[in-house]
Design an enzyme around this catalytic site. Structure first.
Site, short mmCIF file in Angstrom:
data_model
loop_
_atom_site.label_atom_id
_atom_site.label_comp_id
_atom_site.label_asym_id
_atom_site.label_seq_id
_atom_site.Cartn_x
_atom_site.Cartn_y
_atom_site.Cartn_z
N GLY A 129 -9.84 4.29 -5.71
CA GLY A 129 -8.54 3.66 -5.91
C GLY A 129 -7.44 4.25 -5.06
N ASP B 29 -6.04 7.09 -5.33
CA ASP B 29 -6.33 8.50 -5.06
C ASP B 29 -7.11 8.62 -3.75
OD1 ASP B 29 -6.65 11.23 -5.44
OD2 ASP B 29 -8.04 11.05 -7.13
N ASN C 289 -7.30 12.26 -10.92
CA ASN C 289 -8.06 12.68 -12.11
C ASN C 289 -7.84 14.19 -12.28
OD1 ASN C 289 -10.29 14.20 -10.73
ND2 ASN C 289 -10.62 12.18 -9.83
N THR D 145 -3.83 1.90 -14.62
CA THR D 145 -4.14 0.47 -14.85
C THR D 145 -5.35 -0.02 -14.05
OG1 THR D 145 -2.71 -0.39 -13.11
CG2 THR D 145 -1.70 0.00 -15.26
N GLY D 146 -5.96 0.87 -13.26
CA GLY D 146 -7.15 0.48 -12.49
C GLY D 146 -8.39 0.93 -13.23
N VAL D 147 -9.09 1.89 -12.65
CA VAL D 147 -10.32 2.44 -13.23
C VAL D 147 -10.11 2.91 -14.67
CG1 VAL D 147 -12.06 4.26 -12.96
CG2 VAL D 147 -11.09 3.19 -10.95
N TYR D 148 -8.94 3.45 -14.99
CA TYR D 148 -8.70 4.01 -16.31
C TYR D 148 -8.41 2.96 -17.39
CZ TYR D 148 -8.96 8.93 -14.80
OH TYR D 148 -9.39 10.16 -14.35
N ASP E 62 0.87 -1.18 0.00
CA ASP E 62 0.00 0.00 0.00
C ASP E 62 0.91 1.23 0.00
OD1 ASP E 62 -1.63 2.12 0.66
OD2 ASP E 62 -2.56 1.14 2.39
N ILE E 63 0.82 2.01 -1.06
CA ILE E 63 1.74 3.14 -1.24
C ILE E 63 1.60 4.18 -0.12
CG2 ILE E 63 0.27 4.63 -2.69
CD1 ILE E 63 2.74 4.93 -4.57
N1 AR6 Z 1 -1.33 1.53 -3.02
C1 AR6 Z 1 -0.80 1.18 -4.22
N2 AR6 Z 1 -1.54 0.94 -5.31
C2 AR6 Z 1 -2.88 1.04 -5.20
C3 AR6 Z 1 -3.53 1.38 -4.00
C4 AR6 Z 1 -2.70 1.65 -2.87
N3 AR6 Z 1 -3.19 1.98 -1.68
N4 AR6 Z 1 -4.87 1.38 -4.21
C5 AR6 Z 1 -5.07 1.03 -5.49
N5 AR6 Z 1 -3.88 0.81 -6.09
P1 AR6 Z 1 -6.55 3.41 -9.85
P2 AR6 Z 1 -6.23 4.86 -12.40
C6 AR6 Z 1 -3.57 0.40 -7.48
O1 AR6 Z 1 -7.90 2.95 -10.26
O2 AR6 Z 1 -6.47 3.63 -13.19
C7 AR6 Z 1 -9.45 7.37 -9.17
O3 AR6 Z 1 -10.82 7.42 -8.87
C8 AR6 Z 1 -4.65 -0.27 -8.29
O4 AR6 Z 1 -4.77 -1.64 -7.91
O5 AR6 Z 1 -6.36 3.91 -8.46
O6 AR6 Z 1 -5.10 5.77 -12.79
C9 AR6 Z 1 -8.90 8.72 -9.63
O7 AR6 Z 1 -9.53 9.80 -8.95
C10 AR6 Z 1 -4.08 -0.11 -9.69
O8 AR6 Z 1 -3.07 -1.09 -9.90
O9 AR6 Z 1 -6.02 4.62 -10.82
C11 AR6 Z 1 -9.21 8.73 -11.08
O10 AR6 Z 1 -10.53 9.14 -11.34
C12 AR6 Z 1 -3.39 1.26 -9.63
O11 AR6 Z 1 -3.26 1.57 -8.23
C13 AR6 Z 1 -9.05 7.29 -11.48
O12 AR6 Z 1 -9.28 6.53 -10.31
C14 AR6 Z 1 -4.15 2.39 -10.31
O13 AR6 Z 1 -5.53 2.20 -10.15
C15 AR6 Z 1 -7.64 7.00 -11.95
O14 AR6 Z 1 -7.57 5.68 -12.45
#
Ligand code: AR6
Length: 176
Positions: A37, A39, A29, A123-126, A15-16
């Site tokens: 996520g 953020d 965003n 790589t998550g929501v996006y 967890d970062i």
């Molecule tokens: N520590 C490390 N990595 C994490 C953590 C954490 N605590 N939590 C999630 N991840 P995402 P995106 C990973 O969806 O795709 C937000 O709503 C997750 O498993 O967080 O860039 C923003 O406000 C994945 O591998 O970011 C934007 O609207 C990675 O972090 C949107 O999501 C990125 O997933 C951005 O989407």
């Protein structure tokens, strides 16, 4: 030289928000006003002062980056960058994701940050395909470390084991 670079890039699972580094990067965003996520986790860890601070940053275009204090986080700073939403691959997504890493690392250098941790941006929501995203992350980071002695360490923080495995596999080809 290769060995040197290899010791300056670390890949971990975790967890970062728990890391005591100079800066953690937020996959934000363009509003910079929080979300889900990583953020959401960063805003929860930093506390309400982060949102207050981010309101004054006036958002951030895709591919660019802005810095804030870490407030209640163990990290001193948060560098907020906005990854591209994956729209099939013909909308400049790769270049925009590369810009996220380049611009975050340039801000790090400007602020004399020596240790910096990145999540797997976009790589998550996006929806950016993980393997391609990890390749961009590693390749752009290597280029900046090659050119720059200011940064001691870049840590790629993988939230799940699948992401960890992809980064671990790719590092072998990026830094053989
Ligand atoms: N520590 C490390 N990595 C994490 C953590 C954490 N605590 N939590 C999630 N991840 P995402 P995106 C990973 O969806 O795709 C937000 O709503 C997750 O498993 O967080 O860039 C923003 O406000 C994945 O591998 O970011 C934007 O609207 C990675 O972090 C949107 O999501 C990125 O997933 C951005 O989407």
């Amino acid at each position: 030289m290769k060995t040197g670079l290899r010791t300056r890039i670390e890949i971990i699972q975790g967890d970062i928000t728990k890391l005591k580094v100079d800066a953690i990067v937020n996959a934000a965003n363009s509003s910079l006003l929080g979300g889900g996520g990583v953020d959401g986790a960063i805003h929860r860890g930093a506390g309400p002062q982060l949102l207050e601070y981010c309101r004054r940053l006036n958002g951030c275009p895709t591919g660019e980056a802005k810095i804030s204090p870490g407030f209640n986080l163990p990290a001193k700073y948060v560098i907020h960058t906005v990854g591209p939403v994956w729209r099939g691959g013909n909308n400049n997504e790769e270049k925009l994701l590369a810009n996220c890493y380049i611009n975050s690392l340039l801000i790090a250098v400007e602020n004399r940050i020596r240790t910096i941790a990145f999540p797997a941006i976009s790589t998550g929501v996006y929806g950016f395909p993980l393997e391609s995203a990890a390749n961009i992350a590693l390749t752009e980071s290597k280029k900046i470390l090659d050119d720059n002695n200011m940064i001691d360490k870049i840590i790629f923080v993988c939230f799940d084991v699948y992401t960890l495995r992809v980064y671990e596999k790719l590092i072998e080809s990026v830094l053989p």
